[in-house]
Design an enzyme around this catalytic site. Structure first.
Site, PDB file in Angstrom:
ATOM      1  CG  ASP A 167      -0.929  17.158  11.478  1.00  0.00           C
ATOM      2  OD1 ASP A 167      -1.274  16.071  11.960  1.00  0.00           O
ATOM      3  OD2 ASP A 167      -0.613  17.307  10.284  1.00  0.00           O
TER       4      ASP A 167
ATOM      5  CG  HIS B 203      14.397  26.251  12.967  1.00  0.00           C
ATOM      6  ND1 HIS B 203      14.543  27.323  12.125  1.00  0.00           N
ATOM      7  CD2 HIS B 203      15.505  26.218  13.751  1.00  0.00           C
ATOM      8  CE1 HIS B 203      15.709  27.912  12.371  1.00  0.00           C
ATOM      9  NE2 HIS B 203      16.300  27.268  13.354  1.00  0.00           N
TER      10      HIS B 203
ATOM     11  CG  ASP C 286      21.771  30.890  17.152  1.00  0.00           C
ATOM     12  OD1 ASP C 286      21.131  31.945  17.271  1.00  0.00           O
ATOM     13  OD2 ASP C 286      21.276  29.859  16.665  1.00  0.00           O
TER      14      ASP C 286
END
Length: 758
Positions: A115, A185, A315
């Protein structure tokens, strides 16, 4: 990866459209510093600068590669550089045996992003005011823009791509990219969860376009679901994406229904998305290893990747307030080693999340040590998966069984039990001063203190691998740092042990026994990590008996013996829990006790892999041995790649303490091109593979291959995947049914789900 303060899901959370390196086993690349100096070198510049070391307390030779310290200058030091030789003297010195470099500034065209408007939008953030940056950040979920964000994000992508280039061109075997911001993400036109560009997804696309790869495995062990990677590749069968993540039935960020086990991909990509949702916090070492053995690795061997990319978020480690899991740092070295047997060892790890700095740094160090080939520290704590973890494993196996033969051939018939997805309750963020945060801090402090004790008690040994053969021939090609042992145990000690068996009184057998005992003593005394020794044909079983007795009487608390071929367990060996006897190529599947197991040798590649992953390794990790003996006896039937894979995978449970005993035989046939040190090994067609050795191949050739894997190199590929025979499948079903009540690592389902026949 993720964020500290999850907000309600809305539109923003939904889917929107060097020269020094050549000699290194692993490479570590860094990117993401906000310094404007990084990233300005051109493609022809050296990756690491040479500057004199000014540290008066350092013992380095002087002019060394320098490493920009993460985050710039440390407070009070006035320097943004750390001398590698000085750091190498610390607990984190492992990383300094690698190259830490910055990639040149990436252009928009090099980003491979689909994009251009999104790229243009991010480029414009460099000139926005603070108020404008805050307004733009608010349009996305857990994203915080800064004028340097675009610059750092391009450097992060560039570091990942440079690492892929280095690995796929053979400059390094593997590596770790230490980057900020993370990426898993990020979606095609939306920053998300601290992520700007999807570093690992771009690296996978780059490997396909630039290097022509056809099969890439992405392993995402971050505690948050990498939905961005899933969306990008969900209909692409050339990329297998595996993610485990804290899910809690949909109550944990990013609150997505498609993070559950039954989300398996779309169209041609069905089965190439593998989600393992953790529905409780507190998952630990046993849960993570079980997920690899019973879900990821069977599918990965069948997929046969050409490259492994790791979205390495920490994490998911102990102490992290976001993840609230209990996996200790050394667990990540085991996970890394398990992945290194794939794709010819071509592994590229890219940093994702991690919010407990000490746990993060120790975990990264453990991964780098594994990439360098160092043995992993033994895992701490009981190796018994949680019931909730077994339920999750059961669900994902059920969802994936229609797509993967490797899961069907293990014989279990899991019942799909998808998580109950609901948005009525959401996990609240962990308050830094709250009781949960303090409890996590206390757990992490105890675990990290224990790890540091292990590091001091188990320092890097002077010799990683030694080879002791009675007759060395020209076919034996060893890495330069493998010791060719010439010494023997004292004559009186050797003769005393030889009196136990008449076959050991022969001159050749006695000489070989002396070499074996000398090597064994070095392993037990902590001078050598692993070794390979040979015995004459008639003396294989007596020598194994002596080695078992010598080990148990001189320091080994728990001894795992994997005997392959026509080798019987010593009749008077006590069944007291100190030794676990596993015979491969036994006459039948049998388990006279939980510490005596016999299984026929599978006749196919799929059957062999299934036997190792579903039986041998669960038993080994559950037993937690101090020492592993691998004995290849008469008529063992293993080809060289099978023996190498077995030895490589058994390095983990005992912290690298492995002794391989070979029967000294000769092979009258032709030589084995590349058998000990020829071309680069791997599982893919574009890499040079040594031909499969006959079961009774040259001892020296086999010793050379085993020495390489015990040093930490990848084993040769097994060849095309083929299904296990019905007989082998039934044998595995029977043994797991007999043993799983005592050995919890064998279980693949919650108690309510059960197994199939057996």
């Amino acid at each position: 990866m993720g964020q500290h303060s999850p907000g309600p899901p809305g539109p923003q959370a939904s889917r929107q459209p060097s020269s020094r390196q050549a000699a290194l086993r692993g490479g570590v690349l860094g990117a993401g510093s906000e310094s404007e100096e990084v990233g300005k070198s051109g493609p022809g510049s050296p990756p690491v600068g040479l500057l004199p070391c000014l540290d008066s307390a350092c013992s380095c030779p002087g002019s060394l590669p320098v490493v920009p310290a993460p985050g710039g200058c440390k407070e009070g030091t006035g320097s943004a550089f750390t001398c590698p030789a000085r750091v190498a003297q610390s607990d984190h010195g492992c990383a300094m045996r690698t190259a830490l470099v910055y990639h040149e500034d990436m252009t928009a065209a090099q980003l491979l992003w689909e994009d251009p408007e999104y790229v243009s939008l991010l480029r414009g953030t460099q000139t926005l005011s603070t108020r404008e940056l805050q307004a733009l950040s608010g349009q996305y979920d857990a994203v915080y823009f800064h004028p340097s964000t675009f610059h750092c994000a391009r450097l992060a992508v560039g570091a990942a791509l440079q690492l892929v280039d280095a690995v796929l061109t053979g400059a390094v075997h593997n590596g770790l990219a230490l980057v900020r911001p993370p990426g898993h993400h990020s979606q095609r036109a939306a920053a998300n969860g601290f992520c700007v560009f999807n570093n690992v997804a771009i690296a996978a696309k780059y490997a396909k376009q630039r290097h022509g790869l056809h099969r890439i495995l992405i392993v995402d062990w971050d505690v948050h679901h990498g939905q961005g990677i899933q969306y990008i590749f969900e209909d692409d069968p050339s990329v297998l994406y595996f993610s485990w993540h804290r899910y809690e039935h949909g109550h944990f960020w990013p609150y997505l229904r498609e993070s559950d086990a039954d989300a398996v991909g779309q169209g041609q990509g069905r089965g190439f998305t593998v989600n393992l949702p953790w529905n409780q916090v507190g998952m630990g070492n046993a849960d993570y290893v079980a997920a690899f053995l019973h879900v990821l690795l069977p599918v990965a061997f069948e997929f046969d990747p050409e490259l492994v990319l790791i979205s390495a978020g920490f994490d998911s480690a102990i102490g992290d307030p976001e993840g609230q899991m209990r996996a200790t740092p050394e667990c990540f070295s085991h996970l890394t080693q398990l992945l290194q047997v794939l794709a010819g060892g071509r592994v590229c790890a890219v940093l994702e999340g991690g919010y407990h700095l000490e746990s993060l740094s120790q975990s990264v160090c453990m991964v780098v040590k594994a990439l360098l080939g160092d043995p992993a520290l033994p895992l701490s704590g009981p190796m018994e998966p949680h019931h909730s973890a077994l339920e999750s494993i059961q669900s994902v196996r059920a969802a994936q069984t229609p797509h993967w033969k490797s899961l069907r051939q293990q014989g279990s018939t899991p019942i799909l039990n998808p998580s109950t997805y609901s948005l009525e309750r959401r996990a609240s963020p962990v308050s830094p001063g709250g009781p949960k945060f303090k409890a996590a801090e206390a757990q992490a402090s105890a675990a990290l203190s224990s790890l540091l004790d292990q590091l001091h008690l188990n320092p890097t040994l002077p010799v990683r691998t030694a080879v002791a053969l009675t007759a060395l021939d020209a076919a034996l090609v060893l890495p330069a740092d493998v010791l060719r042992q010439e010494g023997s145990a004292p004559q009186e000690e050797t003769r005393a042990w030889a009196r136990l068996h008449e076959a050991l009184a022969q001159d050749k057998a006695l000489t070989a026994l002396g070499k074996v005992l000398h090597l064994l003593n070095g392993i037990l005394d902590g001078q050598v990590s692993s070794g390979i020794a040979a015995t004459p044909e008639p003396a294989a079983a007596p020598t194994l008996d002596v080695v078992i007795r010598r080990s148990l009487s001189h320091g080994a608390r728990r001894l795992l013996c994997v005997a392959v071929g026509q080798l019987d367990r010593p009749a008077d060996l006590a069944d007291d829990g100190r030794n676990l006897w596993l015979n491969i190529r036994g006459k039948e599947a049998a388990a006279p006790s939980m510490f005596q197991v016999s299984v026929p040798l599978p006749g196919t590649t799929g059957g062999f892999v299934s036997c190792v992953l579903a039986l041998v390794l669960p038993l080994a990790y559950g037993f937690q041995p101090d020492l592993v003996l691998v004995a290849l006896g008469p008529a063992h039937g293993l080809q060289a790649p099978q023996a190498a894979l077995l030895a490589s995978l058994l390095r983990g449970p005992a912290g690298g303490r492995v002794l391989v005993l070979l029967e000294q035989v000769s092979w009258a046939g032709g030589g084995c091109a590349g058998g000990g040190g020829g071309g680069r090994w791997g599982a893919t067609s574009d890499l040079l593979l040594p031909p499969l050795l006959p079961a009774q191949g040259s001892t020296s050739q086999l010793a050379g291959i085993l020495a390489r894997v015990l040093q930490g190199e990848a084993p040769p590929g097994l060849g095309p995947f083929s299904m296990a025979s019905p007989e082998d499948t039934q044998a595995l079903i029977y043994l797991r049914g007999q043993l799983e009540a005592e050995w919890k690592m064998l279980q693949v389902a919650g108690e309510a789900g059960g197994h199939g026949p057996g």
